[in-house]
Design a protein around this motif. Structure first.
Motif, PDB file in Angstrom:
ATOM      1  N   GLU A   1       3.902  65.284  48.878  1.00  0.00           N
ATOM      2  CA  GLU A   1       5.162  64.389  48.595  1.00  0.00           C
ATOM      3  C   GLU A   1       4.331  65.007  47.172  1.00  0.00           C
ATOM      4  OE1 GLU A   1       6.595  61.521  49.257  1.00  0.00           O
ATOM      5  OE2 GLU A   1       6.348  62.123  52.019  1.00  0.00           O
ATOM      6  N   PRO A   2       5.315  64.564  46.655  1.00  0.00           N
ATOM      7  CA  PRO A   2       6.584  63.993  46.206  1.00  0.00           C
ATOM      8  C   PRO A   2       7.230  64.929  46.224  1.00  0.00           C
ATOM      9  CG  PRO A   2       6.039  64.170  44.021  1.00  0.00           C
ATOM     10  CD  PRO A   2       4.725  64.704  45.220  1.00  0.00           C
ATOM     11  N   SER A   3       7.706  66.443  46.702  1.00  0.00           N
ATOM     12  CA  SER A   3       8.613  67.011  47.106  1.00  0.00           C
ATOM     13  C   SER A   3       9.498  66.664  48.664  1.00  0.00           C
ATOM     14  CB  SER A   3       8.081  68.190  47.507  1.00  0.00           C
ATOM     15  OG  SER A   3       8.848  69.142  47.776  1.00  0.00           O
ATOM     16  N   ASN A   4      10.539  67.092  48.389  1.00  0.00           N
ATOM     17  CA  ASN A   4      11.836  67.040  49.293  1.00  0.00           C
ATOM     18  C   ASN A   4      12.131  68.027  50.033  1.00  0.00           C
ATOM     19  OD1 ASN A   4      13.599  67.390  48.097  1.00  0.00           O
ATOM     20  ND2 ASN A   4      14.944  66.117  47.429  1.00  0.00           N
ATOM     21  N   LEU A   5      11.168  69.318  49.627  1.00  0.00           N
ATOM     22  CA  LEU A   5      11.456  70.542  50.426  1.00  0.00           C
ATOM     23  C   LEU A   5      11.065  70.587  51.790  1.00  0.00           C
ATOM     24  CD1 LEU A   5      12.425  73.322  49.079  1.00  0.00           C
ATOM     25  CD2 LEU A   5       9.832  73.930  48.627  1.00  0.00           C
TER      26      LEU A   5
ATOM     27  N   ASP B   1      37.451  79.811  45.443  1.00  0.00           N
ATOM     28  CA  ASP B   1      37.451  78.343  45.233  1.00  0.00           C
ATOM     29  C   ASP B   1      36.852  77.958  46.006  1.00  0.00           C
ATOM     30  OD1 ASP B   1      37.933  76.183  43.401  1.00  0.00           O
ATOM     31  OD2 ASP B   1      39.632  75.658  44.244  1.00  0.00           O
ATOM     32  N   ALA B   2      35.897  78.390  46.363  1.00  0.00           N
ATOM     33  CA  ALA B   2      34.604  77.667  47.478  1.00  0.00           C
ATOM     34  C   ALA B   2      33.619  76.354  46.704  1.00  0.00           C
ATOM     35  CB  ALA B   2      33.939  78.534  47.811  1.00  0.00           C
ATOM     36  N   ALA B   3      33.919  75.282  47.185  1.00  0.00           N
ATOM     37  CA  ALA B   3      33.214  74.166  46.648  1.00  0.00           C
ATOM     38  C   ALA B   3      32.010  73.998  47.160  1.00  0.00           C
ATOM     39  CB  ALA B   3      34.010  72.672  46.268  1.00  0.00           C
ATOM     40  N   PRO B   4      30.685  73.964  47.306  1.00  0.00           N
ATOM     41  CA  PRO B   4      29.292  73.635  47.232  1.00  0.00           C
ATOM     42  C   PRO B   4      29.629  73.282  48.572  1.00  0.00           C
ATOM     43  CG  PRO B   4      29.376  73.380  45.349  1.00  0.00           C
ATOM     44  CD  PRO B   4      31.335  73.371  45.193  1.00  0.00           C
ATOM     45  N   LEU B   5      28.568  73.425  49.853  1.00  0.00           N
ATOM     46  CA  LEU B   5      28.513  72.891  50.542  1.00  0.00           C
ATOM     47  C   LEU B   5      28.006  71.683  50.444  1.00  0.00           C
ATOM     48  CD1 LEU B   5      27.661  76.095  53.023  1.00  0.00           C
ATOM     49  CD2 LEU B   5      29.782  74.261  53.002  1.00  0.00           C
ATOM     50  N   TYR B   6      26.522  71.517  50.126  1.00  0.00           N
ATOM     51  CA  TYR B   6      25.628  70.209  50.331  1.00  0.00           C
ATOM     52  C   TYR B   6      25.328  69.969  48.703  1.00  0.00           C
ATOM     53  CZ  TYR B   6      25.164  72.129  54.661  1.00  0.00           C
ATOM     54  OH  TYR B   6      24.931  73.067  56.556  1.00  0.00           O
TER      55      TYR B   6
ATOM     56  N   ARG C   1      22.607  67.416  42.523  1.00  0.00           N
ATOM     57  CA  ARG C   1      21.879  68.821  42.097  1.00  0.00           C
ATOM     58  C   ARG C   1      21.410  69.860  43.200  1.00  0.00           C
ATOM     59  NH1 ARG C   1      24.976  71.943  38.510  1.00  0.00           N
ATOM     60  NH2 ARG C   1      22.714  73.079  39.320  1.00  0.00           N
ATOM     61  N   ASP C   2      20.124  68.018  43.496  1.00  0.00           N
ATOM     62  CA  ASP C   2      19.275  68.666  45.423  1.00  0.00           C
ATOM     63  C   ASP C   2      19.916  68.067  46.297  1.00  0.00           C
ATOM     64  OD1 ASP C   2      17.714  70.054  43.211  1.00  0.00           O
ATOM     65  OD2 ASP C   2      17.007  68.500  42.330  1.00  0.00           O
ATOM     66  N   GLY C   3      21.217  67.788  46.603  1.00  0.00           N
ATOM     67  CA  GLY C   3      22.351  67.363  47.114  1.00  0.00           C
ATOM     68  C   GLY C   3      21.193  68.329  48.675  1.00  0.00           C
ATOM     69  N   GLU C   4      21.107  69.556  48.992  1.00  0.00           N
ATOM     70  CA  GLU C   4      20.945  70.153  49.932  1.00  0.00           C
ATOM     71  C   GLU C   4      19.196  70.009  50.204  1.00  0.00           C
ATOM     72  OE1 GLU C   4      20.889  71.556  47.268  1.00  0.00           O
ATOM     73  OE2 GLU C   4      20.235  73.625  46.686  1.00  0.00           O
ATOM     74  N   PHE C   5      18.699  69.404  49.310  1.00  0.00           N
ATOM     75  CA  PHE C   5      17.584  68.500  50.402  1.00  0.00           C
ATOM     76  C   PHE C   5      17.059  67.594  50.517  1.00  0.00           C
ATOM     77  CE2 PHE C   5      16.583  72.522  47.702  1.00  0.00           C
ATOM     78  CZ  PHE C   5      16.480  73.201  48.413  1.00  0.00           C
ATOM     79  N   ARG C   6      17.889  67.024  50.245  1.00  0.00           N
ATOM     80  CA  ARG C   6      17.766  65.759  50.314  1.00  0.00           C
ATOM     81  C   ARG C   6      18.774  65.405  52.465  1.00  0.00           C
ATOM     82  NH1 ARG C   6      17.171  63.629  45.727  1.00  0.00           N
ATOM     83  NH2 ARG C   6      18.392  64.808  44.604  1.00  0.00           N
ATOM     84  N   LEU C   7      18.118  65.186  52.862  1.00  0.00           N
ATOM     85  CA  LEU C   7      18.382  65.045  54.535  1.00  0.00           C
ATOM     86  C   LEU C   7      18.690  63.705  55.205  1.00  0.00           C
ATOM     87  CD1 LEU C   7      16.437  68.076  55.978  1.00  0.00           C
ATOM     88  CD2 LEU C   7      18.548  68.408  54.945  1.00  0.00           C
ATOM     89  N   THR C   8      19.298  63.697  55.614  1.00  0.00           N
ATOM     90  CA  THR C   8      18.680  62.276  56.881  1.00  0.00           C
ATOM     91  C   THR C   8      18.892  62.727  58.352  1.00  0.00           C
ATOM     92  OG1 THR C   8      21.371  62.592  57.559  1.00  0.00           O
ATOM     93  CG2 THR C   8      20.836  61.391  55.278  1.00  0.00           C
TER      94      THR C   8
END
Length: 170
Positions: free
Chosen positions: A47-51, A76-81, A87-94
Motif C-alpha cells: 500500500e498504496p502502490s497498485n504495482l 498506428d497502434a493505440a495503447p492496450l491498457y 496514464r496508469d491503466g495497465e496497473f488498475r486491475l479488476t
C-alpha cells in the motif's frame, strides 16, 4: 509451463548480444509470474502502490507496442491498457482481468516486435517518432532502452514475488 532462460553467449556480435539480453529479460518476467494464481498476480506490492506482476506484464505489452510498433515501424497502434485520461491503466486491475489475456497480449507484442526489428539494422533510424518529443531513434537505442526497462521492472517483480510466496532468486 517452465520458462527456460539462458544468458547470451559471451562472444556474440553486438546485435545478437542485444537481442539475447532482451530475450533473457523478457523470459525473466515470465519466470517471475509462473505458478501463481490470477489473484496472486493481481496482488499489489505494498500500500498504496497498485504495482503487481500482472500489471507489469500489461505494462511491458504496452512498452513493446510503443517502441517497436509506433516508434520503430510508425504503425498506428493505440495503447492496450492505458490512455491519456488514465496514464496508469495497465496497473488498475479488476477481478475480470486475467493473466492468460495479459500474457497473450504481451507475447503477441513481442512477436510483432521481433518481426519489426528484423527489418532494421542497428543504426537505422525509426520510421516513427516519440509521441511527445518527436525524436527518432536507432534500433540500437531502442534495444538498449528495452533491456533497461525490463531490468528495472524485473527488480520490481523480484520484490513482488518474494512478498507473495517467499520466492527469491534470478
Amino acid at each position: 509451463m517452465t520458462t527456460e532462460r539462458r544468458m547470451p553467449a559471451t562472444t556474440l556480435d553486438e546485435r545478437a548480444m542485444l537481442e539475447g539480453w532482451l530475450e533473457f529479460h523478457r523470459k525473466t518476467l515470465a519466470f517471475k509470474c509462473e505458478g501463481l494464481s490470477d489473484e496472486q498476480l493481481r496482488s499489489a506490492a505494498v500500500e498504496p502502490s497498485n504495482l503487481s506482476l500482472m500489471g507489469l506484464v500489461r505494462h511491458m505489452a504496452d512498452v513493446e507496442r510503443s517502441w517497436f510498433r509506433r516508434v520503430l515501424a510508425d504503425e498506428d497502434a493505440a495503447p492496450l491498457y492505458w490512455s491519456d485520461e488514465d496514464r496508469d491503466g495497465e496497473f488498475r486491475l479488476t477481478e475480470a482481468d486475467t493473466y492468460q489475456e495479459a500474457y497473450a497480449a504481451w507475447q503477441a507484442e513481442i512477436e510483432t516486435a521481433r518481426r519489426n526489428a528484423a527489418r532494421f539494422g542497428l543504426d537505422d533510424l525509426s520510421e516513427g517518432a516519440h509521441r511527445r518529443t518527436g525524436e527518432k531513434f536507432n534500433l540500437r537505442w531502442i534495444y538498449t532502452h528495452m533491456i533497461e526497462e525490463y531490468a528495472r521492472h524485473n527488480g520490481h517483480a523480484d520484490l513482488i514475488r518474494e512478498r507473495i510466496d517467499g520466492s527469491t532468486g534470478d
